[in-house]
Write a protein that holds these residues in place. Sequence first.
Motif, PDB file in Angstrom:
ATOM      1  N   ALA A   1       4.071   5.543  -5.674  1.00  0.00           N
ATOM      2  CA  ALA A   1       3.985   5.595  -7.144  1.00  0.00           C
ATOM      3  C   ALA A   1       3.117   6.769  -7.586  1.00  0.00           C
ATOM      4  O   ALA A   1       3.466   7.497  -8.526  1.00  0.00           O
ATOM      5  N   GLN A   2       1.990   6.978  -6.905  1.00  0.00           N
ATOM      6  CA  GLN A   2       1.108   8.084  -7.276  1.00  0.00           C
ATOM      7  C   GLN A   2       1.779   9.435  -7.053  1.00  0.00           C
ATOM      8  O   GLN A   2       1.643  10.351  -7.869  1.00  0.00           O
TER       9      GLN A   2
ATOM     10  N   TYR B   1      -4.542  -0.856 -10.003  1.00  0.00           N
ATOM     11  CA  TYR B   1      -4.925   0.551 -10.181  1.00  0.00           C
ATOM     12  C   TYR B   1      -3.681   1.438 -10.251  1.00  0.00           C
ATOM     13  O   TYR B   1      -3.546   2.283 -11.148  1.00  0.00           O
ATOM     14  N   ALA B   2      -2.747   1.228  -9.313  1.00  0.00           N
ATOM     15  CA  ALA B   2      -1.518   2.029  -9.309  1.00  0.00           C
ATOM     16  C   ALA B   2      -0.713   1.794 -10.581  1.00  0.00           C
ATOM     17  O   ALA B   2      -0.142   2.734 -11.152  1.00  0.00           O
TER      18      ALA B   2
ATOM     19  N   SER C   1       4.953  -3.129  -6.269  1.00  0.00           N
ATOM     20  CA  SER C   1       3.758  -3.319  -5.450  1.00  0.00           C
ATOM     21  C   SER C   1       2.931  -4.490  -5.947  1.00  0.00           C
ATOM     22  O   SER C   1       2.467  -5.322  -5.161  1.00  0.00           O
TER      23      SER C   1
ATOM     24  N   ARG D   1     -11.889   4.384  -7.989  1.00  0.00           N
ATOM     25  CA  ARG D   1     -10.558   4.766  -8.472  1.00  0.00           C
ATOM     26  C   ARG D   1     -10.226   4.007  -9.762  1.00  0.00           C
ATOM     27  O   ARG D   1      -9.647   4.568 -10.694  1.00  0.00           O
TER      28      ARG D   1
ATOM     29  N   GLN E   1       0.828  -1.207   0.000  1.00  0.00           N
ATOM     30  CA  GLN E   1       0.000   0.000   0.000  1.00  0.00           C
ATOM     31  C   GLN E   1       0.864   1.260   0.000  1.00  0.00           C
ATOM     32  O   GLN E   1       0.543   2.249  -0.672  1.00  0.00           O
TER      33      GLN E   1
ATOM     34  N   ILE F   1       2.148   1.790  -3.440  1.00  0.00           N
ATOM     35  CA  ILE F   1       1.080   2.339  -4.283  1.00  0.00           C
ATOM     36  C   ILE F   1       0.998   3.854  -4.107  1.00  0.00           C
ATOM     37  O   ILE F   1       0.936   4.614  -5.078  1.00  0.00           O
ATOM     38  N   GLY F   2       1.009   4.299  -2.858  1.00  0.00           N
ATOM     39  CA  GLY F   2       0.970   5.732  -2.600  1.00  0.00           C
ATOM     40  C   GLY F   2       2.186   6.445  -3.154  1.00  0.00           C
ATOM     41  O   GLY F   2       2.079   7.533  -3.746  1.00  0.00           O
TER      42      GLY F   2
ATOM     43  N   ALA G   1       5.329   0.870  -8.947  1.00  0.00           N
ATOM     44  CA  ALA G   1       4.012   0.234  -9.122  1.00  0.00           C
ATOM     45  C   ALA G   1       4.162  -1.248  -9.427  1.00  0.00           C
ATOM     46  O   ALA G   1       3.394  -2.079  -8.928  1.00  0.00           O
TER      47      ALA G   1
END
Length: 968
Positions: A650-651, A685-686, A669, A722, A644, A647-648, A666
């Motif tokens: 990567a964003q 999603y990521a 992850s 998302r 998680q 993921i954050g 990403a």
Amino acid sequence: MTIEPTTLATGTRPLAVERGTLRDTVRAHLSHGGGVLLTGPAGIGRTTVVSQLAADAGEYGHRVLRCAPSYAERDSPFLGLIDLLTGVADDTLTALAAHERAVLEQTLLRRCGPPAAAGHGPGDDTGVGAATEREALVLRIAVRKVLALLADAGPLLLVIDDAQWLDRPTAEVLNYCARRADPGVAVLAALRTELAPAPLAHRSDGCDSALGLCPPPVRRIAVPPMTAHELAELLERHDHPGWPRPLITRLHQISGGTPSTALELSSALDEHVRLGGAELPGPDDPLPVPDSLSRPVLDRLGALTASARHTLLMAGASGRPTVELLRRAGRPNAAADLDLCVRHGLIRALTESDNGAVRFLEPLTPMVLRAETPYEHLVEAHRALADACDDTVERAHHMARLTAGPDPAVATRLAAAASAARRRGAPGTAARLGRLAAEYTPAGQAYVDIDRRLTAAEDGIEAGDLDFARRLAHEVLGDAERPADRVRAWNVVIDSCGQAMAEIADVFPEAVRDAAGDPELLAQLHYRMSWRAWMVGGSAARAHGHAVRAAGLAARTGDRRTELMALTQQAALELFLGLPEAETTLTAALAAPHDVHAMTHHNGPVYLKYRFHLVRDELDEARAELRTLVYRLRQRGSADSLSQCLIGLAQVEIQRGRCRPALTIARQSLRIVEEAGLSQGPAWYALSLAETAGGSLRRALTAAETARRHSEDDDDRLFLPRALHAEGRIRLFVGQSARAVELLRRAGELETAQGQRDPATRRWHADLAEALAAAGAPDEAAAVIAVARRQAERLGRPGVLATLDRAKAAIDASRGELTLASRTLESAATRLRATGYPLEEARTRAALGRVRRLLQDETGARTSFASALRIFSKADARPWIALTRTERDRAQDAPAPPAEAGSWSDHLTSTERSVVARAAQGATNREIAAGLVVSVKTVEAALTRAYRKLGAKSRVEVARMVMTHPTA
């Protein structure tokens, strides 16, 4: 950028990340010619990858010529060339000179007569050697001409599989062609690297010789082992049983990620279980090894001395074998024994950098050796290692091997070792040792046994072994009577379901009943009910109520961990709901006393801090928080939390304009969740976001669709919007506005129904408005913007307001108010630069270029596109670079209306005006280039554009316009 409609169809099966990326890398390199050499050991899947790439190339319009020599054919001259050119028709050869065609046809056995000689010896007195050399040269020239002819008709790909067996004469011809290859010819070769193959390798290094088959630029790429997830997909495609995840993990470890080995092991296991009537092996039980795999290992073991074999056995029985440990365990000649094992290809060479660590070349070796060793010898080995090792965890492991039946002393030692492993940040080891501790606990200590099983289950959650954790929890629920034990077990069941909380709807009533009104137990359950209300019920308001109650109950009973987790959840919900108390609640969650688990958990307050930074457009601060947390989690933490946080991260990297690192993060992850068996929706999603920013829109769409399917299967309403947003953006970018509206509208409806009141927490509003404007619904788009703008202005979200202005400009442009749209976009781009969103700024500048094009402001449009391209290029935003170049070129190439009197120069750039003025005076292109200090090609391109814009067909017409209106 163009994407085929079939590529954008829904329901496509996602590619496994590593092999899919490998194929994309090879395709990208070969798309402009050159060569790629794929290397790897036998069974790693080189031929499969080569076959897929060859098939892809054929679908993309390449002519594919392929040969796949074998060991038995390595001494057959020109057999590789005959295979390679089998599909070339005789008509193609008619373009050759007569003598070239004759030599080539003889070599390919299409004409009677001896093939061209492959020898390289010196000529003799009769001149035969010189003639042979001439024929060899003629053959090389003829083959090169044939390849050039084929490349003229379209891109050509030569595929050479198992290049180590290629006959020498063919290799020399292809080496010649590679050094002189035409731009349209690409070569894909594959080589087994664990061999020193003849005949290529007898001249130099086998890999260097294989690289010579490829025209420059050449790239060598090692085919990676399969991941555990890819291995599971492989077994499924070959109709193998659906083994539990722990067994898949063991198959992956033992096979080393080699597909052929894994398939054979799985087949042997299936036969052992299905036909032999045996139960599935436990985590410490040996797996059956088929003769095809064990025989080569046994042959090498048979060549060892008895001493070396005993030393190797002890190395295989140790968790972390070293030369020093083996000496302490009674093997004084360990170094000499291991040198012999190195020479027979059983272990890697010992180096000083490894500090004497012993590493097996094949994971199968210790397993085969163990299966062939009498039980009493194994016991002796474990006893000696238990006495020799100074590590608590490893000593407990060996002690367990020596004990049969319950033993309180051994159980205590195993429980202590589990605690040590937990402190080291090895929850998987702690879970395994904790389970063993429970097994060795005597029957009279039921409460101790239950505690040890639950602790092992909780360690399993941290390690990502959710099946293991669930199994132990259900065992406890069958035995436990105390409310605390039962609720603790229910918590494990709930926590092990990941995003799929809809599957455990019946758990909560039973758990509340078992809690029997105990406020401490109810606090733990209300915290989890908060997540369920948000993820499944889709109501942030109801979730907030549960979180507040959980925090209050936990504070009253002194359960600091639950209190911190509940406060964090409360703060996250208040942020989503746009409530002003969110900052205060987060501050309370970050206040002392701290709890280590809460401070490193992805649902803890430290992780939430980064999201607060994001909504305030503090990207550097958000990145710093996440990087620190990721570092700590890599040292010790759960797979779920690490995934998680990645993921954050990567964003955040995407928003900061660092697309390549975002892609890498990403993919990491996704690998973690696949191997740990966690819910995959968030990771896909990521990956979709990262691919959209810096990879491929085709892969991005596949990832978004996969994320949506996972979220729908899990009934996860938290991540589903998302995934819908990610897919909708891609559809918008490629011009599918109607489908984009459908997806983005659904995402917005779900978020709004959940109670979202802060548009910075989920930034879908501007994309939906742009899609609506493109689809011909400007009024609905304006309504979306109005609601989001009120919320953003109330909360002070400048980044959101800037993107909303870009969407407003799209509405203005759709209504024909181009000048207003241009001013709005300029302002939005400036503010996005100030708030630190480079990709959003570049996207806005590209939109400005389109509007300026409609205003017939060629100079302004080109400037805007150039600014966007500069930013996208710096960010390595590959899809956006392609999209923007397409828009820019369309702006340059679009025909302009015929010039009106007195206005010819208004349509031209300054360079085009200068070129036209000199051309009208009779200057040649070369003279114009010299006068303007530019290239002749630049002059030619400027004249071509000017003719199109002015509606002129010749220099005479251009000269007439200039002479008629000289002051223009």
